[in-house]
Design a protein around this motif. Structure first.
Motif, PDB file in Angstrom:
ATOM      1  N   ASN A 168       0.840  -1.186   0.000  1.00 32.69           N
ATOM      2  CA  ASN A 168       0.000   0.000   0.000  1.00 32.69           C
ATOM      3  C   ASN A 168       0.876   1.236   0.000  1.00 32.69           C
ATOM      4  OD1 ASN A 168      -1.240   2.295   2.008  1.00 32.69           O
ATOM      5  ND2 ASN A 168      -2.729   1.525   0.554  1.00 32.69           N
ATOM      6  N   ALA A 169       0.857   1.930  -1.126  1.00 31.44           N
ATOM      7  CA  ALA A 169       1.553   3.215  -1.238  1.00 31.44           C
ATOM      8  C   ALA A 169       0.496   4.251  -1.599  1.00 31.44           C
ATOM      9  CB  ALA A 169       2.665   3.150  -2.272  1.00 31.44           C
ATOM     10  N   GLY A 170      -0.604   4.166  -0.877  1.00 31.15           N
ATOM     11  CA  GLY A 170      -1.744   5.036  -1.153  1.00 31.15           C
ATOM     12  C   GLY A 170      -1.889   6.120  -0.109  1.00 31.15           C
ATOM     13  N   ARG A 171      -3.092   6.681  -0.088  1.00 29.98           N
ATOM     14  CA  ARG A 171      -3.411   7.797   0.811  1.00 29.98           C
ATOM     15  C   ARG A 171      -2.995   7.514   2.248  1.00 29.98           C
ATOM     16  NH1 ARG A 171      -7.616   9.424   3.927  1.00 29.98           N
ATOM     17  NH2 ARG A 171      -8.954   7.613   3.739  1.00 29.98           N
ATOM     18  N   ILE A 172      -3.292   6.284   2.725  1.00 28.68           N
ATOM     19  CA  ILE A 172      -3.052   6.026   4.144  1.00 28.68           C
ATOM     20  C   ILE A 172      -1.606   5.632   4.458  1.00 28.68           C
ATOM     21  CG2 ILE A 172      -5.443   5.533   4.752  1.00 28.68           C
ATOM     22  CD1 ILE A 172      -4.769   2.567   4.593  1.00 28.68           C
ATOM     23  N   ALA A 173      -0.773   5.527   3.425  1.00 31.66           N
ATOM     24  CA  ALA A 173       0.662   5.323   3.675  1.00 31.66           C
ATOM     25  C   ALA A 173       1.384   6.664   3.763  1.00 31.66           C
ATOM     26  CB  ALA A 173       1.273   4.482   2.559  1.00 31.66           C
ATOM     27  N   THR A 174       0.631   7.731   3.550  1.00 31.41           N
ATOM     28  CA  THR A 174       1.188   9.091   3.525  1.00 31.41           C
ATOM     29  C   THR A 174       0.251   9.987   4.346  1.00 31.41           C
ATOM     30  OG1 THR A 174      -0.114   9.721   1.585  1.00 31.41           O
ATOM     31  CG2 THR A 174       2.031   8.702   1.154  1.00 31.41           C
ATOM     32  N   VAL A 175       0.525  11.282   4.348  1.00 29.74           N
ATOM     33  CA  VAL A 175      -0.427  12.175   5.025  1.00 29.74           C
ATOM     34  C   VAL A 175      -1.680  12.334   4.158  1.00 29.74           C
ATOM     35  CG1 VAL A 175      -0.761  14.480   6.020  1.00 29.74           C
ATOM     36  CG2 VAL A 175       1.455  13.338   6.242  1.00 29.74           C
ATOM     37  N   ASP A 176      -1.502  12.321   2.856  1.00 32.40           N
ATOM     38  CA  ASP A 176      -2.660  12.324   1.946  1.00 32.40           C
ATOM     39  C   ASP A 176      -2.208  11.996   0.522  1.00 32.40           C
ATOM     40  OD1 ASP A 176      -5.263  12.489   1.133  1.00 32.40           O
ATOM     41  OD2 ASP A 176      -5.551  14.588   1.678  1.00 32.40           O
ATOM     42  N   HIS A 177      -3.115  11.535  -0.275  1.00 34.42           N
ATOM     43  CA  HIS A 177      -2.963  11.270  -1.710  1.00 34.42           C
ATOM     44  C   HIS A 177      -2.165  10.021  -2.057  1.00 34.42           C
ATOM     45  CE1 HIS A 177      -4.844  15.022  -2.941  1.00 34.42           C
ATOM     46  NE2 HIS A 177      -4.160  15.596  -1.973  1.00 34.42           N
ATOM     47  N   GLY A 178      -1.160   9.666  -1.245  1.00 35.19           N
ATOM     48  CA  GLY A 178      -0.323   8.517  -1.586  1.00 35.19           C
ATOM     49  C   GLY A 178       0.787   8.892  -2.544  1.00 35.19           C
ATOM     50  N   THR A 179       1.665   7.907  -2.795  1.00 34.34           N
ATOM     51  CA  THR A 179       2.725   8.124  -3.788  1.00 34.34           C
ATOM     52  C   THR A 179       2.361   7.324  -5.051  1.00 34.34           C
ATOM     53  OG1 THR A 179       4.062   6.360  -2.792  1.00 34.34           O
ATOM     54  CG2 THR A 179       4.513   8.619  -2.094  1.00 34.34           C
ATOM     55  N   ALA A 180       2.456   6.003  -4.983  1.00 34.99           N
ATOM     56  CA  ALA A 180       2.121   5.196  -6.169  1.00 34.99           C
ATOM     57  C   ALA A 180       0.658   5.366  -6.578  1.00 34.99           C
ATOM     58  CB  ALA A 180       2.429   3.730  -5.893  1.00 34.99           C
ATOM     59  N   LEU A 181      -0.218   5.600  -5.613  1.00 33.61           N
ATOM     60  CA  LEU A 181      -1.640   5.736  -5.967  1.00 33.61           C
ATOM     61  C   LEU A 181      -2.039   7.175  -6.288  1.00 33.61           C
ATOM     62  CD1 LEU A 181      -3.592   3.232  -3.652  1.00 33.61           C
ATOM     63  CD2 LEU A 181      -2.564   2.860  -5.898  1.00 33.61           C
ATOM     64  N   ALA A 182      -1.140   8.130  -6.066  1.00 31.23           N
ATOM     65  CA  ALA A 182      -1.507   9.524  -6.362  1.00 31.23           C
ATOM     66  C   ALA A 182      -1.873   9.700  -7.846  1.00 31.23           C
ATOM     67  CB  ALA A 182      -0.377  10.474  -5.961  1.00 31.23           C
ATOM     68  N   PRO A 183      -1.084   9.126  -8.791  1.00 29.48           N
ATOM     69  CA  PRO A 183      -1.489   9.257 -10.194  1.00 29.48           C
ATOM     70  C   PRO A 183      -2.817   8.562 -10.496  1.00 29.48           C
ATOM     71  CG  PRO A 183       0.814   8.532 -10.007  1.00 29.48           C
ATOM     72  CD  PRO A 183       0.221   8.451  -8.640  1.00 29.48           C
ATOM     73  N   VAL A 184      -3.071   7.468  -9.784  1.00 32.92           N
ATOM     74  CA  VAL A 184      -4.336   6.748  -9.992  1.00 32.92           C
ATOM     75  C   VAL A 184      -5.508   7.649  -9.610  1.00 32.92           C
ATOM     76  CG1 VAL A 184      -5.737   4.788  -9.179  1.00 32.92           C
ATOM     77  CG2 VAL A 184      -3.270   4.484  -9.611  1.00 32.92           C
ATOM     78  N   TYR A 185      -5.401   8.281  -8.433  1.00 33.27           N
ATOM     79  CA  TYR A 185      -6.491   9.159  -7.989  1.00 33.27           C
ATOM     80  C   TYR A 185      -6.657  10.346  -8.935  1.00 33.27           C
ATOM     81  CZ  TYR A 185      -6.645   6.439  -3.706  1.00 33.27           C
ATOM     82  OH  TYR A 185      -6.786   5.414  -2.801  1.00 33.27           O
ATOM     83  N   ARG A 186      -5.544  10.846  -9.407  1.00 42.75           N
ATOM     84  CA  ARG A 186      -5.582  11.987 -10.325  1.00 42.75           C
ATOM     85  C   ARG A 186      -6.299  11.600 -11.634  1.00 42.75           C
ATOM     86  NH1 ARG A 186      -4.608  17.554 -10.609  1.00 42.75           N
ATOM     87  NH2 ARG A 186      -4.316  17.973 -12.802  1.00 42.75           N
TER      88      ARG A 186
END
Ligand code: MRU
Length: 367
Positions: A168-186
């Protein structure tokens, strides 16, 4: 989006206890240094950037209780030892320590608090940027897997972008948005059809439990797969690109991430699938010459010998799946050599996984 780590109206630090997801959304209050150490060590919070942010708050809370040099030193060492692989933890602690080092005890707690807040805000901004850059990069790849294998079917509408991720490199692995999942959300937010193959990620199942949970929460199409299924899906042309997060990037571009990442990178290389590593620059450790110098966390055998989950009535259970007496090894991370990484995706741009690329990521656009 909504933050994973925040301060409430009374200024108290709060987060989400990830050990009870996806069955329950339970908030956790971090009032003391010990609360922060426990949360990191027991993986109530996890993911490299979030570990760093909680570490920073831990130091701030320690200084609020005792602002002496001895307290600063002790708290720093105890927090740094809570988890060894993600370099973001030490990076964040060093930032807070540098901020307070020359200040008198009376000002230290406030300075540390402000710095912890800045680290959180910067994490969000970095991930937004990674999301923008990554979305541009990945959008182009929609349908490539099927083209490569000649398995594409003529159809109407835009091709779906099929990504595969590990852990999980998403929102909950960070303060928000994630790293690997940030482009997915975008991409999802801008109407691009995207589907994510989610590795279950044994032994703790961060993919099945956490990535699936947060993708479902945001309405992103996804399919959970057994860890060993990815190779077949790549061979069948059903993966356009792999994108993972990262716990530490060495100076030569080798990357440490959740155990199993390396095997995905090998399968991706064998099948001509691009393999991207999303990482804020804070994940780069210029002091580690290569992957061999990155400490690999060995976790408790119980993570492997037992499976945890919920019964149909919602009650939580943990069941043994390995015979009593069998030896167990549980390295939590592995190293993917730079040669298998298509590119490093940072908030400062897209860089080659190499000595030159890592150097450029550290210097180009640095504040
Ligand atoms: O052991 P975990 O759950 O902390 O491992 C997390 C990962 O391996 C993530 O991929 C990594 O920390 C990047 S998080 C943006």
């Amino acid at each position: 989006m909504s933050r994973t780590l925040w301060t409430d109206d009374a200024g108290i630090v709060r987060t989400i206890d990830q050990t009870v997801l996806p069955f329950e959304r339970r908030e956790l209050t971090l009032r003391t240094l010990d609360d922060c150490i426990r949360a990191i060590r027991d993986m109530q919070v996890r993911g490299a950037p979030l570990i760093g942010a909680v570490g920073a708050w831990g130091l701030a809370l320690a200084l609020a209780a005792d602002a002496s040099d001895a307290s600063l030193r002790r708290a720093f060492e105890r927090l740094a030892a809570a988890r060894p692989t993600a370099v973001n933890l030490r990076w964040a602690l060093e930032r807070v320590r540098a901020r307070v080092a020359d200040a008198g005890p009376a000002r230290r707690a406030a300075l540390a608090r402000a710095e912890a807040g800045r680290i959180c805000d910067e994490d969000v901004a970095c991930n937004v940027r990674i999301g923008e850059l990554g979305a541009g990069l990945l959008h182009e790849l929609a349908g490539r897997g099927a083209q490569r294998t000649g398995t594409g079917r003529a159809g109407s509408g835009p091709a779906v972008l099929n990504l595969l991720t590990h852990c999980n490199a998403g929102r909950i692995a960070t303060v928000d948005h994630g790293t690997a999942l940030a482009p997915v959300y975008r991409l999802h937010a801008t109407g691009v059809p995207v589907h994510v193959w989610v590795d279950e990620t044994r032994p703790r199942n961060q993919g099945a439990a956490l990535t699936a949970w947060e993708l479902a929460e945001r309405g992103v199409a996804h399919t959970v797969i057994a860890d060993n299924a990815g190779g077949l899906l790549m061979m069948q042309g059903r993966v356009d690109a792999v994108i993972v997060g990262c716990d530490r990037v060495a100076a030569n571009g080798d990357v440490a991430n959740k155990v199993g990442t390396y095997l995905k990178a090998l399968a991706a290389r064998d099948n001509g699938v691009p393999f991207y590593v999303a990482c804020p620059v804070s994940t780069i450790d210029a002091g580690a010459p290569d992957g061999g110098s990155i400490p690999i966390e060995e976790r408790a055998a119980r993570e492997l010998t037992h499976l945890s989950g919920a019964l149909d009535d919602g009650s939580r259970v943990s069941v043994r799946i390995v015979p009593e007496g069998s030896a167990v090894a549980n390295p939590a991370f592995d190293i993917t050599p730079a040669r298998l990484v298509t590119a490093l995706l940072t908030e400062r741009g897209v860089f080659e996984a190499s000595v030159a690329g890592v150097r450029a990521a550290l210097t180009e656009g640095a504040p």
